[in-house]
Design a protein around this motif. Structure first.
Motif, PDB file in Angstrom:
ATOM      1  N   GLN A   1       0.853  -1.182   0.000  1.00 25.93           N
ATOM      2  CA  GLN A   1       0.000   0.000   0.000  1.00 25.93           C
ATOM      3  C   GLN A   1       0.894   1.239   0.000  1.00 25.93           C
ATOM      4  O   GLN A   1       2.064   1.170   0.374  1.00 25.93           O
ATOM      5  N   LEU A   2       0.330   2.355  -0.433  1.00 29.24           N
ATOM      6  CA  LEU A   2       1.094   3.599  -0.550  1.00 29.24           C
ATOM      7  C   LEU A   2       0.395   4.723   0.198  1.00 29.24           C
ATOM      8  O   LEU A   2      -0.837   4.782   0.240  1.00 29.24           O
ATOM      9  N   ALA A   3       1.191   5.608   0.766  1.00 32.90           N
ATOM     10  CA  ALA A   3       0.660   6.834   1.358  1.00 32.90           C
ATOM     11  C   ALA A   3       1.565   7.981   0.938  1.00 32.90           C
ATOM     12  O   ALA A   3       2.794   7.868   0.994  1.00 32.90           O
ATOM     13  N   VAL A   4       0.960   9.078   0.488  1.00 30.56           N
ATOM     14  CA  VAL A   4       1.704  10.275   0.088  1.00 30.56           C
ATOM     15  C   VAL A   4       1.308  11.400   1.024  1.00 30.56           C
ATOM     16  O   VAL A   4       0.136  11.789   1.074  1.00 30.56           O
ATOM     17  N   TYR A   5       2.276  11.910   1.777  1.00 30.03           N
ATOM     18  CA  TYR A   5       2.010  13.013   2.703  1.00 30.03           C
ATOM     19  C   TYR A   5       2.744  14.273   2.269  1.00 30.03           C
ATOM     20  O   TYR A   5       3.913  14.225   1.891  1.00 30.03           O
ATOM     21  N   SER A   6       2.043  15.388   2.326  1.00 32.54           N
ATOM     22  CA  SER A   6       2.662  16.705   2.219  1.00 32.54           C
ATOM     23  C   SER A   6       1.657  17.733   2.706  1.00 32.54           C
ATOM     24  O   SER A   6       0.461  17.618   2.436  1.00 32.54           O
ATOM     25  N   SER A   7       2.139  18.728   3.426  1.00 31.07           N
ATOM     26  CA  SER A   7       1.250  19.810   3.830  1.00 31.07           C
ATOM     27  C   SER A   7       0.983  20.753   2.668  1.00 31.07           C
ATOM     28  O   SER A   7       0.123  21.619   2.741  1.00 31.07           O
ATOM     29  N   SER A   8       1.698  20.562   1.561  1.00 32.29           N
ATOM     30  CA  SER A   8       1.477  21.331   0.346  1.00 32.29           C
ATOM     31  C   SER A   8       0.544  20.566  -0.592  1.00 32.29           C
ATOM     32  O   SER A   8       0.841  19.439  -0.995  1.00 32.29           O
ATOM     33  N   THR A   9      -0.571  21.162  -0.932  1.00 32.58           N
ATOM     34  CA  THR A   9      -1.494  20.527  -1.882  1.00 32.58           C
ATOM     35  C   THR A   9      -0.808  20.299  -3.226  1.00 32.58           C
ATOM     36  O   THR A   9      -0.990  19.258  -3.866  1.00 32.58           O
ATOM     37  N   LEU A  10      -0.013  21.267  -3.658  1.00 37.87           N
ATOM     38  CA  LEU A  10       0.675  21.150  -4.936  1.00 37.87           C
ATOM     39  C   LEU A  10       1.605  19.949  -4.957  1.00 37.87           C
ATOM     40  O   LEU A  10       1.547  19.118  -5.864  1.00 37.87           O
TER      41      LEU A  10
END
Length: 548
Positions: free
Chosen positions: A374-383
């Protein structure tokens, strides 16, 4: 003549079983004592159960093991001594450098290849040193590495880590030679060391530009240790002693998931070289038992913080102003997302290590050794979050077959990875290709909404704001793209970065203050306020003393 009934050896053993329990003691053993104890306990069992004839075998084996341990420990001690005295002599240092994840395969490949080069170099003036490409403080997180070293009698205290050697300084002094194992290109932070690279052994996708000054051994097998084993076996098979063989064997078995075809990692060459080690050293630990021990140690994340889980097996990639952390996480995604204070810890992780986004690749195995990813992509930047996620969704070489999953957090996108055979080794090229295009991407003027949202989020670079306060500021990426792609005349969003416009009234000749500040007394101030109150409803112009 018989004296009583004949007893079979089996019944005798069952009647008085030999229990191989190691005594609980506080004794601190010297390096290598663990492997020495293994030999003693193993052969003591045979001697007691099968007769005194095995005593000679026991002491013969102990003698051979002590000789082997002395060779490896002596090699590592010479490495440390050479680095400590490197500034005093004129001899150079030949560093065998693993990748930045420093997983078991990378560590073992570095140790074994450096040992081979040191043994076969003859009178070469350069000292060969294996360097683990992480700070020493992070090594205890890699429990599988710690376990195999201990079982093989290699003292971790004698290892050399990246924060203990100045590679840039050695290179500037023209005393550095580099061999890369388990990766074939240096990260951007080490790009200045490129001209020192003379040899590469790797099993990843080849990114290196061919050069006559650098020999490359590259084949997409399951484990880099497979290629190192083959290299040593062909060049100098006598270097392959039991201790080195156990290190290599452990790395191959773990990386190839116990040689199970269902996992999609093992190749015919991996199987061939594993069998070669088993045939040359029949007393190697049983394959299944060794794999289970290493796998259990690798997946043991008990007591670790989110930062430690991400650092345990992480590779960093970058392009332009965007840095990504790509971490293998040894649990299910549901368990990862349920961690307490996950959002805050991810935010702090990005801030501390200067990452714009984190890609967490979770992995678990079923009873048939089939992987579940499974994958998770985190960033506080929407871009950043959207761009990285789209790169993974649209990947075709290979296709990850992603399916969106529900996520309890707005700044984390979750996916089921349908192509469970696509390990991080295959995902990294996808992200690297994306990052190569990152700087070339056109940001159109109509995308101001993304920029405004981006500016209200956390800055992973930790750079201070314009006003010098300690509040989080926007990502530098948005400002960078605005300046570069929009131009000052096309965007009103650049006002906080523009030099303030020159007031028109400052263009007149002379200045009212050229003669100095007016002399204003306390009485004059009181008189002025009295006039202002009295004339508040009128149009009469009021002037300060000294205005004339």
């Amino acid at each position: 003549m018989r004296f009583g009934p004949r007893r079979s050896p089996k019944r005798a053993v069952q009647k008085e079983p030999f229990v191989r329990e190691r005594p609980i003691t506080d004794t601190v053993y010297p390096p290598g004592a663990s492997a020495f104890q293994n030999v003693v306990y193993e052969y003591s069992s045979n001697c007691i159960c099968r007769g005194h004839g095995f005593v000679n075998i026991l002491f013969g084996r102990i003698s051979r093991e002590c000789t082997t341990l002395a060779k490896m420990e002596g090699f590592l001690q010479r490495c440390s001594a050479a680095l400590k005295g490197s500034s005093e002599g004129s001899s150079g240092i030949h560093v065998v450098l693993g990748n930045e994840a420093c997983d078991l395969d990378s560590m073992v490949s570095s140790l074994a290849f450096a040992y081979f080069l040191s043994t076969t170099s003859g009178s070469s003036c350069k000292t060969v040193v294996p360097v683990l490409n992480i700070p020493r403080a992070e090594f205890p997180l890699r429990l599988d590495n710690v376990f195999l070293l201990k079982e093989s009698g290699v003292p971790s205290e004698a290892l050399v880590f990246r924060d203990e050697v100045d590679l840039a300084g050695l290179h500037r002094a023209k005393r550095l030679v580099l061999s890369l194992v388990d990766h074939n290109v240096l990260p951007s932070a080490d790009i200045d060391l490129e001209e020192a690279v003379v040899e590469v052994i790797d099993h990843h996708h080849l990114e290196r530009t061919p050069s006559t000054s650098c020999s490359v051994t590259m084949e997409t097998v399951g484990s880099c240790a497979t290629l190192v084993t083959e290299y040593i076996h062909h060049k100098a098979p006598e270097v392959l002693d039991r201790q080195v063989a156990q290190l290599l064997y452990g790395a191959i078995v773990l990386d190839c998931v116990n040689m199970a075809p269902e996992a999609g990692k093992v190749t015919p060459k991996d199987s061939l070289l594993a069998c070669l080690l088993e045939s040359r050293f029949p007393d190697l630990p049983p394959r299944g038992a060794l794999f289970q021990s290493l796998q259990s140690a690798k997946f043991d994340i008990s007591g670790l913080s989110t930062e430690q889980i991400l650092l345990k097996d992480m590779k960093a990639v970058s392009g332009g102003d965007l840095r990504l952390a790509v971490s293998a996480v040894y649990m299910t995604l549901d368990m990862f997302l349920q961690r307490k204070s996950l959002q805050r810890e991810l935010c702090e992780f990005c801030h501390k290590h200067r990452f714009g986004a984190v890609v967490a690749m979770t992995i678990s195995f079923n009873e048939r050794s089939e992987p579940h990813r499974q994958l998770a992509v985190y960033s506080s930047s929407t871009l950043y979050r959207e761009e990285v996620s789209q790169a993974l969704e649209k990947a075709r070489n290979p296709s990850l077959c992603t399916s969106p999953m529900s996520s309890p957090f707005n700044d984390i996108k979750s996916y089921l990875q349908g192509n469970a055979l696509a390990s991080r080794k295959k995902v990294l090229p996808i992200l690297k290709d994306f990052l190569k295009e990152w700087d070339k991407k056109q940001v159109h003027c109509g995308e101001t909404e993304d920029f405004e949202e981006l500016d209200n989020h956390f800055d992973p670079t930790g750079s201070p704001g314009i006003d010098g306060d300690s509040r989080p500021h926007c990502f530098s990426a948005s400002r960078h793209h605005r300046r570069r792609l929009l131009g000052a005349e096309d965007s009103g969003m650049e006002e906080d970065f523009q030099v303030p416009a020159t007031p028109m009234n400052s263009l007149v000749e002379g200045c009212p203050l050229d003669a100095g500040l007016p002399q204003i007394s306390a009485e004059a101030i009181l008189e002025k306020f009295s006039c202002m109150v009295g004339e508040a409803g009128g149009n009469k112009d009021v002037s300060w003393p000294g205005d004339q």
